[in-house]
Design a protein around this motif. Structure first.
Motif, PDB file in Angstrom:
ATOM      1  N   HIS A   1       8.767  -1.742 -10.216  1.00  0.00           N
ATOM      2  CA  HIS A   1       8.021  -1.647  -8.941  1.00  0.00           C
ATOM      3  C   HIS A   1       8.387  -3.020  -8.309  1.00  0.00           C
ATOM      4  O   HIS A   1       8.104  -4.094  -8.749  1.00  0.00           O
ATOM      5  CB  HIS A   1       6.616  -1.526  -8.985  1.00  0.00           C
TER       6      HIS A   1
ATOM      7  N   GLN B   1       7.895  -4.293  -2.338  1.00  0.00           N
ATOM      8  CA  GLN B   1       7.764  -3.473  -1.046  1.00  0.00           C
ATOM      9  C   GLN B   1       6.421  -3.234  -0.494  1.00  0.00           C
ATOM     10  O   GLN B   1       5.750  -3.271   0.785  1.00  0.00           O
ATOM     11  CB  GLN B   1       8.216  -2.173  -0.992  1.00  0.00           C
ATOM     12  N   ASP B   2       5.287  -2.794  -1.469  1.00  0.00           N
ATOM     13  CA  ASP B   2       3.905  -2.407  -1.029  1.00  0.00           C
ATOM     14  C   ASP B   2       3.083  -3.920  -0.630  1.00  0.00           C
ATOM     15  O   ASP B   2       1.974  -3.817  -0.119  1.00  0.00           O
ATOM     16  CB  ASP B   2       3.262  -1.836  -1.952  1.00  0.00           C
ATOM     17  N   TYR B   3       3.647  -5.154  -0.992  1.00  0.00           N
ATOM     18  CA  TYR B   3       2.988  -6.431  -0.973  1.00  0.00           C
ATOM     19  C   TYR B   3       3.198  -7.187   0.500  1.00  0.00           C
ATOM     20  O   TYR B   3       2.699  -7.846   0.647  1.00  0.00           O
ATOM     21  CB  TYR B   3       2.962  -6.980  -2.152  1.00  0.00           C
TER      22      TYR B   3
END
Length: 182
Positions: free
Chosen positions: A175, A178-180
């Motif tokens: 992972h 991108q989500d952070y």
């Protein structure tokens, strides 16, 4: 201009005005002085003038460090769009390299470590998220899009677009950040 990219990251996260961010965010205070005196550090100025300006810079940065707990030496190489989520306890080595659009949480140390060929300072890629109280140290490369978990100790190079956690940090997934990172 790099400082405008820093401010944009703060306003993107909060949805609040630039003025409010400048008045209330300790990370921006530290970045403001870093950007000014890093420009002086890189500038082609007469030696004496440059030395005087950098002495003033060290004093200003020390004042900001005392008030915020954030140490960003003017000689470090920090890309545009740095976001410091929470202030206090953030130490960056003067020879460290940090890429564009990175996030650094409270309590993070980016510093020197090792012996012999392993002694050195990290080079951190773009869009890297460094969790609270993490330590990244030594002559290592941290690839783009990496997530470093809270309380991790990173002393070996990290592949691009991976997540590492632990002491010492180990890869736990593919992972990316991108989500952070906005």
């Amino acid at each position: 201009m790099k400082f405008s990219s820093d401010i944009k990251r703060y306003t993107d996260y909060s949805g609040k005005s630039k003025l409010l961010m400048l008045l209330t965010q300790q990370g921006l205070w530290a970045l403001f002085y870093y950007r000014i005196f890093n420009a002086v550090h890189k500038a082609q100025l007469p030696k004496l003038l440059k030395r005087i300006l950098l002495i003033v810079g060290v004093l200003c940065q020390k004042k900001v460090e005392i008030f915020t707990g954030i140490s960003l030496p003017h000689s470090a190489q920090i890309g545009e769009g740095l976001y410091i989520g929470h202030h206090s306890g953030i130490i960056v080595h003067p020879q460290a390299v940090i890429g564009n659009n990175c996030n650094i949480s409270q309590g993070v140390t980016i510093g020197v470590s090792g012996r012999g060929q392993y002694r050195g300072v990290p080079v951190i890629g773009d869009r890297v998220y460094v969790g609270a109280n993490a330590v990244v140290a030594g002559n290592i490369q941290v690839g783009d899009g990496v997530v470093i978990g809270a309380n991790s100790l990173v002393v070996k190079s990290v592949e691009t677009n991976t997540t590492v956690v632990g002491v010492p940090a180990v890869k736990i997934s593919d992972h990316d950040s991108q989500d952070y990172i906005l």
